[in-house]
Design a protein around this motif. Structure first.
Motif, PDB file in Angstrom:
ATOM      1  N   GLU A 104      -9.191   4.261   4.719  1.00 22.22           N
ATOM      2  CA  GLU A 104      -8.049   4.813   5.432  1.00 22.22           C
ATOM      3  C   GLU A 104      -6.911   3.806   5.317  1.00 22.22           C
ATOM      4  OE1 GLU A 104      -6.535   5.989   9.947  1.00 22.22           O
ATOM      5  OE2 GLU A 104      -8.678   5.616   9.557  1.00 22.22           O
ATOM      6  N   LEU A 105      -5.814   4.215   4.721  1.00 22.35           N
ATOM      7  CA  LEU A 105      -4.658   3.340   4.579  1.00 22.35           C
ATOM      8  C   LEU A 105      -3.842   3.426   5.863  1.00 22.35           C
ATOM      9  CD1 LEU A 105      -3.650   4.017   0.861  1.00 22.35           C
ATOM     10  CD2 LEU A 105      -4.898   2.075   1.804  1.00 22.35           C
ATOM     11  N   VAL A 106      -4.018   2.419   6.704  1.00 23.23           N
ATOM     12  CA  VAL A 106      -3.456   2.458   8.058  1.00 23.23           C
ATOM     13  C   VAL A 106      -1.971   2.175   8.057  1.00 23.23           C
ATOM     14  CG1 VAL A 106      -3.539   1.404  10.347  1.00 23.23           C
ATOM     15  CG2 VAL A 106      -5.670   1.825   9.076  1.00 23.23           C
ATOM     16  N   GLY A 107      -1.560   1.099   7.361  1.00 18.37           N
ATOM     17  CA  GLY A 107      -0.154   0.734   7.390  1.00 18.37           C
ATOM     18  C   GLY A 107       0.211  -0.164   6.246  1.00 18.37           C
ATOM     19  N   VAL A 108       1.497  -0.186   5.919  1.00 24.16           N
ATOM     20  CA  VAL A 108       2.004  -1.025   4.843  1.00 24.16           C
ATOM     21  C   VAL A 108       3.177  -1.828   5.373  1.00 24.16           C
ATOM     22  CG1 VAL A 108       3.449   0.857   3.948  1.00 24.16           C
ATOM     23  CG2 VAL A 108       2.886  -1.100   2.482  1.00 24.16           C
ATOM     24  N   CYS A 109       3.185  -3.120   5.054  1.00 27.28           N
ATOM     25  CA  CYS A 109       4.248  -4.014   5.479  1.00 27.28           C
ATOM     26  C   CYS A 109       5.015  -4.500   4.264  1.00 27.28           C
ATOM     27  CB  CYS A 109       3.656  -5.200   6.239  1.00 27.28           C
ATOM     28  SG  CYS A 109       4.871  -6.429   6.761  1.00 27.28           S
ATOM     29  N   GLY A 110       6.327  -4.391   4.307  1.00 21.40           N
ATOM     30  CA  GLY A 110       7.142  -4.831   3.193  1.00 21.40           C
ATOM     31  C   GLY A 110       8.604  -4.846   3.579  1.00 21.40           C
ATOM     32  N   LEU A 111       9.443  -5.078   2.597  1.00 23.24           N
ATOM     33  CA  LEU A 111      10.884  -5.129   2.816  1.00 23.24           C
ATOM     34  C   LEU A 111      11.570  -4.126   1.895  1.00 23.24           C
ATOM     35  CD1 LEU A 111      11.400  -9.004   2.904  1.00 23.24           C
ATOM     36  CD2 LEU A 111      11.205  -7.461   4.860  1.00 23.24           C
ATOM     37  N   GLY A 112      12.723  -3.674   2.308  1.00 24.88           N
ATOM     38  CA  GLY A 112      13.516  -2.819   1.430  1.00 24.88           C
ATOM     39  C   GLY A 112      13.551  -1.385   1.873  1.00 24.88           C
ATOM     40  N   PRO A 113      14.558  -0.655   1.422  1.00 21.24           N
ATOM     41  CA  PRO A 113      14.757   0.742   1.836  1.00 21.24           C
ATOM     42  C   PRO A 113      13.714   1.702   1.272  1.00 21.24           C
ATOM     43  CG  PRO A 113      16.351   0.119   0.152  1.00 21.24           C
ATOM     44  CD  PRO A 113      15.654  -1.135   0.547  1.00 21.24           C
ATOM     45  N   GLY A 114      12.968   1.270   0.240  1.00 18.69           N
ATOM     46  CA  GLY A 114      11.997   2.179  -0.360  1.00 18.69           C
ATOM     47  C   GLY A 114      10.640   2.162   0.298  1.00 18.69           C
ATOM     48  N   LEU A 115      10.479   1.407   1.398  1.00 18.68           N
ATOM     49  CA  LEU A 115       9.152   1.281   2.004  1.00 18.68           C
ATOM     50  C   LEU A 115       8.652   2.602   2.575  1.00 18.68           C
ATOM     51  CD1 LEU A 115       6.973  -0.846   2.551  1.00 18.68           C
ATOM     52  CD2 LEU A 115       8.033  -1.248   4.782  1.00 18.68           C
ATOM     53  N   GLY A 116       9.537   3.384   3.135  1.00 18.46           N
ATOM     54  CA  GLY A 116       9.121   4.677   3.668  1.00 18.46           C
ATOM     55  C   GLY A 116       8.595   5.599   2.583  1.00 18.46           C
ATOM     56  N   ALA A 117       9.218   5.560   1.418  1.00 18.96           N
ATOM     57  CA  ALA A 117       8.753   6.397   0.310  1.00 18.96           C
ATOM     58  C   ALA A 117       7.376   5.953  -0.156  1.00 18.96           C
ATOM     59  CB  ALA A 117       9.751   6.328  -0.843  1.00 18.96           C
ATOM     60  N   ILE A 118       7.127   4.644  -0.159  1.00 18.02           N
ATOM     61  CA  ILE A 118       5.798   4.134  -0.535  1.00 18.02           C
ATOM     62  C   ILE A 118       4.765   4.569   0.488  1.00 18.02           C
ATOM     63  CG2 ILE A 118       4.451   2.018  -0.780  1.00 18.02           C
ATOM     64  CD1 ILE A 118       6.976   0.754  -2.025  1.00 18.02           C
ATOM     65  N   ARG A 119       5.120   4.518   1.759  1.00 17.00           N
ATOM     66  CA  ARG A 119       4.219   5.001   2.815  1.00 17.00           C
ATOM     67  C   ARG A 119       3.816   6.447   2.554  1.00 17.00           C
ATOM     68  NH1 ARG A 119       7.710   5.940   7.608  1.00 17.00           N
ATOM     69  NH2 ARG A 119       8.271   7.650   6.197  1.00 17.00           N
ATOM     70  N   ASP A 120       4.781   7.293   2.297  1.00 14.97           N
ATOM     71  CA  ASP A 120       4.497   8.711   2.107  1.00 14.97           C
ATOM     72  C   ASP A 120       3.751   8.968   0.803  1.00 14.97           C
ATOM     73  OD1 ASP A 120       5.895   9.044   4.445  1.00 14.97           O
ATOM     74  OD2 ASP A 120       7.750   9.670   3.451  1.00 14.97           O
ATOM     75  N   ARG A 121       4.097   8.229  -0.232  1.00 10.15           N
ATOM     76  CA  ARG A 121       3.483   8.443  -1.546  1.00 10.15           C
ATOM     77  C   ARG A 121       1.988   8.191  -1.528  1.00 10.15           C
ATOM     78  NH1 ARG A 121       5.094   4.690  -6.758  1.00 10.15           N
ATOM     79  NH2 ARG A 121       3.446   5.380  -8.186  1.00 10.15           N
ATOM     80  N   PHE A 122       1.549   7.140  -0.802  1.00 10.59           N
ATOM     81  CA  PHE A 122       0.136   6.769  -0.829  1.00 10.59           C
ATOM     82  C   PHE A 122      -0.608   7.147   0.443  1.00 10.59           C
ATOM     83  CE2 PHE A 122       2.203   3.820  -3.811  1.00 10.59           C
ATOM     84  CZ  PHE A 122       1.477   4.128  -4.957  1.00 10.59           C
ATOM     85  N   GLY A 123       0.081   7.701   1.419  1.00 15.22           N
ATOM     86  CA  GLY A 123      -0.585   8.193   2.610  1.00 15.22           C
ATOM     87  C   GLY A 123      -0.873   7.139   3.659  1.00 15.22           C
ATOM     88  N   PHE A 124      -0.069   6.083   3.715  1.00 14.19           N
ATOM     89  CA  PHE A 124      -0.217   5.114   4.795  1.00 14.19           C
ATOM     90  C   PHE A 124       0.196   5.760   6.119  1.00 14.19           C
ATOM     91  CE2 PHE A 124       0.162   2.162   1.214  1.00 14.19           C
ATOM     92  CZ  PHE A 124      -0.799   1.215   1.532  1.00 14.19           C
ATOM     93  N   GLY A 125      -0.437   5.318   7.199  1.00 13.41           N
ATOM     94  CA  GLY A 125      -0.109   5.875   8.498  1.00 13.41           C
ATOM     95  C   GLY A 125       1.258   5.476   8.990  1.00 13.41           C
TER      96      GLY A 125
END
Length: 365
Positions: free
Chosen positions: A45-66
């Motif tokens: 289960e991909l719970v969360g992703v931590c990073g910097l930059g405006p594209g982080l939300g797209a990465i969250r949605d692309r891979f299914g992070f919570g």
């Protein structure tokens, strides 16, 4: 959410069947290799992703992070079982230590750290935490390198007296500031961060970026540890080293040579060539020409069969093995924290020696 002792899911005696994973770092390598592999697993289960930059939300949605966050603490406090660390090289130590303090399992990209002292701090931290720690060196998990390991563990070449380690790759653009070939090779539109690869202040250069692979393969296969090194590096007009050469003395008294070159032509096969000379025979491992050969002095000859193309670099097994270690599906970790530490201390020694005009330096007491 708390940052105190790990909860029941992290207790050493608890079997985890679905691993709750957080990721710190969301750059080109994480998004082109680790995240797709983990997202495809039913036991993750991909719970969360931590990073910097405006594209982080797209990465969250692309891979299914919570969720996505720029706060490491928010991520690490999210009732995780494990964390994947793919930050720039010089940030690996801090994130890994904070994860281990929370009792989390850690997959940390290479180079694990830039300084030997920090690498051995992680070794101690992993021992205290009692959790799994894996550095994803892809070649350490190939069937033919595992067979080479079995040959060596069986004592088929006797005590190692000389070890040759060479690596070359088509990475001159990556270390010189032009990642075009890397983007094409890994089919990704996420550009490598220049500061990670081509800035010496953050661990850029061929030694940290590529010799970390070949040296870790050597140390995992042989169990050797370097005691002294005398070496040189050459930038050849790049901001960081493109060529590396060293003479090594190992703790058991064996002699060794190590070399690295970043300037293969784009599209050429990676070169990793290990030749181990022992008291009873010689083992040769070559990923470019895809061979593992044993030549014993009593006349015995062994050729390990390798499927065509299997020598090519890939990092498919390590992320999967990380999850399997946590769930108990496997107990085989071919890239432990201590293997990574021996690689870090050798590379740090090589760079220190080069800065001292090639003088021999002691790696550890």
């Amino acid at each position: 959410m708390t940052a105190s002792a790990p909860g029941p899911a992290h207790d050493r005696g608890t079997r985890v069947t679905r691993v709750r994973v957080g990721a710190v770092g969301a750059g080109w390598w994480a998004t082109s290799n680790h995240f797709p592999l983990l997202a495809a697993r039913d036991d993750v289960e991909l719970v969360g992703v931590c990073g910097l930059g405006p594209g982080l939300g797209a990465i969250r949605d692309r891979f299914g992070f919570g969720f996505a966050t720029e706060s490491i603490d928010e991520l690490l406090d999210a009732d995780l079982d494990a964390v994947v660390v793919t930050t720039p090289h010089d940030l690996h130590l801090d994130v890994s230590l904070r994860a281990l303090e929370r009792g989390l399992h850690v997959l940390c990209e290479k180079p694990m750290t830039l300084r030997a002292e920090d690498a051995w701090r992680l070794v101690d931290a992993v021992e205290r935490a009692g959790t799994h720690f894996l550095v994803p060196y892809g070649w350490n998990y190939k069937d033919f390198t595992r067979e080479a390991k079995r040959i060596l563990d069986a004592g088929r070449i006797g005590e190692i007296q000389f070890a040759l380690t060479h690596m070359a790759s088509p990475t001159r653009g990556l270390f010189g500031g032009d990642p075009t070939h890397m983007l094409e090779r890994w089919s990704t539109d996420t550009r490598p961060e220049p500061g990670t690869w081509s800035d010496p202040r953050h661990g850029g250069g061929y030694a940290h970026g590529q010799v970390s692979h070949s040296s870790a393969l050597l140390f995992w296969l042989t169990g050797l540890r370097a005691s002294t090194v005398a070496g040189r590096v050459e930038n050849a007009g790049a901001p960081v080293d493109l060529f590396d050469a060293a003479v090594i003395r190992f703790d058991n008294g064996a002699l060794g040579s190590l070399s690295g070159a970043a300037t293969l032509a784009d599209g050429d096969k990676y070169q990793v060539d290990l030749r181990l000379f022992g008291t009873e025979g010689v083992l040769m491992l070559d990923v470019e020409r895809e061979r593992v050969s044993l030549r014993r002095y009593d006349g015995e000859r062994v050729e390990v069969p390798i499927a065509p193309g299997d020598g090519e670099y890939e990092c498919l097994v390590p992320p999967a093995r990380f999850i399997e270690l946590i769930t108990g599906a496997s107990t085989e970790n071919n890239s432990t924290v201590d293997v990574a530490a021996r690689s870090v201390e050798l590379i740090e020694g090589l760079l220190r020696s080069s800065a001292a005009d090639g003088a021999e330096v002691r790696i550890h007491d």
